[in-house]
Design a protein around this motif. Sequence first.
Motif, mmCIF file in Angstrom:
data_model
loop_
_atom_site.group_PDB
_atom_site.id
_atom_site.type_symbol
_atom_site.label_atom_id
_atom_site.label_comp_id
_atom_site.label_asym_id
_atom_site.label_seq_id
_atom_site.Cartn_x
_atom_site.Cartn_y
_atom_site.Cartn_z
ATOM 1 N N ARG A 198 0.817 -1.219 0.000
ATOM 2 C CA ARG A 198 0.000 0.000 0.000
ATOM 3 C C ARG A 198 0.850 1.268 0.000
ATOM 4 O O ARG A 198 0.420 2.314 0.491
ATOM 5 N N TYR A 199 2.027 1.233 -0.578
ATOM 6 C CA TYR A 199 2.882 2.418 -0.515
ATOM 7 C C TYR A 199 2.298 3.633 -1.235
ATOM 8 O O TYR A 199 2.383 4.754 -0.717
ATOM 9 N N PRO A 200 1.678 3.494 -2.411
ATOM 10 C CA PRO A 200 1.065 4.692 -3.019
ATOM 11 C C PRO A 200 0.001 5.308 -2.123
ATOM 12 O O PRO A 200 -0.034 6.535 -1.914
ATOM 13 N N GLU A 201 -0.874 4.450 -1.561
ATOM 14 C CA GLU A 201 -1.917 4.954 -0.664
ATOM 15 C C GLU A 201 -1.307 5.559 0.596
ATOM 16 O O GLU A 201 -1.819 6.556 1.133
ATOM 17 N N ALA A 202 -0.207 4.943 1.080
ATOM 18 C CA ALA A 202 0.447 5.474 2.277
ATOM 19 C C ALA A 202 0.988 6.871 2.033
ATOM 20 O O ALA A 202 0.876 7.758 2.890
ATOM 21 N N LEU A 203 1.575 7.081 0.866
ATOM 22 C CA LEU A 203 2.072 8.416 0.544
ATOM 23 C C LEU A 203 0.932 9.432 0.520
ATOM 24 O O LEU A 203 1.095 10.576 0.950
ATOM 25 N N LEU A 204 -0.215 9.010 0.029
ATOM 26 C CA LEU A 204 -1.356 9.920 -0.044
ATOM 27 C C LEU A 204 -1.882 10.282 1.342
ATOM 28 O O LEU A 204 -2.155 11.451 1.625
ATOM 29 N N VAL A 205 -2.042 9.285 2.219
ATOM 30 C CA VAL A 205 -2.608 9.583 3.538
ATOM 31 C C VAL A 205 -1.620 10.353 4.400
ATOM 32 O O VAL A 205 -2.022 11.064 5.331
ATOM 33 N N ARG A 206 -0.337 10.265 4.102
ATOM 34 C CA ARG A 206 0.646 11.013 4.869
ATOM 35 C C ARG A 206 0.685 12.486 4.490
ATOM 36 O O ARG A 206 1.207 13.310 5.232
ATOM 37 N N SER A 207 0.132 12.818 3.321
ATOM 38 C CA SER A 207 0.147 14.217 2.869
ATOM 39 C C SER A 207 -1.248 14.612 2.397
ATOM 40 O O SER A 207 -1.495 14.775 1.196
ATOM 41 N N PRO A 208 -2.188 14.764 3.305
ATOM 42 C CA PRO A 208 -3.572 15.032 2.895
ATOM 43 C C PRO A 208 -3.725 16.341 2.118
ATOM 44 O O PRO A 208 -4.525 16.408 1.185
ATOM 45 N N ASP A 209 -2.979 17.363 2.477
ATOM 46 C CA ASP A 209 -3.093 18.627 1.742
ATOM 47 C C ASP A 209 -2.614 18.469 0.303
ATOM 48 O O ASP A 209 -3.259 18.944 -0.642
#
Length: 403
Positions: A302-313
Amino acid sequence: MAAPHPTLSTPGTRTLAQACRADVTAMTRRLLAAIFTDNPEWTDYTSVPRADLRDGCRRYLTRILDLLSGTSTDPEHDDVAAAIGKHRAEQGVPLEAMLRTFRLGGGIVWEALLDKADLTEEADSVGPQEIRQAGTAMWTVIDGLSSALVTSYRNTELDQVRRDERRRHALIEDLLAGRAHDAAFAARAARELNLPAQGSYLVVAARANGRPLHAGVDTALSASGVRSVWHDRVDTTIGLVALEHRTEDVVLQQLRPQVRGRAGVSPAVPDLAHVDSAHALALIALQTLPADATGLVSLDDRYPEALLVRSPDLTDLLLTHTLGPVLDLPARDRDTLLHTLAIWLAENCSAANAAPRLHCHRNTVINRLARISTLLGRPLDGPRIHLELSLALAALGLGATTN
């Protein structure tokens, strides 16, 4: 209104009990001899020093005589029996052994009372009726003292369980906070939590409206030889799972059936000293699942999704920049175009392969893609736009919204 206690001390009973006081030392020796048999389940006093056991027997026999003499009056709330129960529970003596000791002590006192009824100078004043009354009082006392023992023993056990649970939770919290970087602490925590001091670990974070995991998950994993500990927080359950020479896939296969809600698992870390970072990664993996999802996901998947949730803005900016005009369409058009785009990307950007999955003609797929391209003002060709579109669709799957 509580029923009154039966009268324990009649004149004859007091006479016999007082006559027995001089024999407490001899009765104590008899009780100590009677306690030990060939059955270890009945005689498990290995954790009790002999002098301590002798003192407990003496105090118990003396208290029986106190109650029969009228010096004490409430065996069910007796402080001596309660103190013995508390002390023996702390020493780990089985309750069954204690109750047997109390029964044996009662029998020894009763035999002593009968002997005094025959032998004392006051025997003439102790007739059959007085002996019957003494017998009734005797076993009322034993029952009451046994009840006081059991209540105190159980309360002490409960207090110990609560203390052990608090200590266990504190150890896990300390591990998650990084204290295992201290090798001495890591070794102590592993010993007290029954975890391996060396070897790889996974950390699991699970969440749900109810219980996120089936009850007894540690027992279920242990049946497969997998050691773990689990820690409930306000809204999340955290698990430390030891691999012990197993692969991650093997352990996750055992764990997945135990998940009722949604759960994220960290990559494997080499030892307890790294479970703090693994804990943070497990929480990120958990966040990559939508709130209404169920099941377990590994951060490694889930690395792509993890990158997204780590940077919500940044995720919101990505959505606006990449799909904004499509997202502004009425719901029906928007959903059709987004679904077409997702299937097309999943089929390696092949309209011919996407059409059967979309239940439409290839030309329909091409027309929809052309409309998306027009709305976005850019062609849909090239790895960069494919990456941006894939990330934007993943963000939508996580429940992200545009500002």
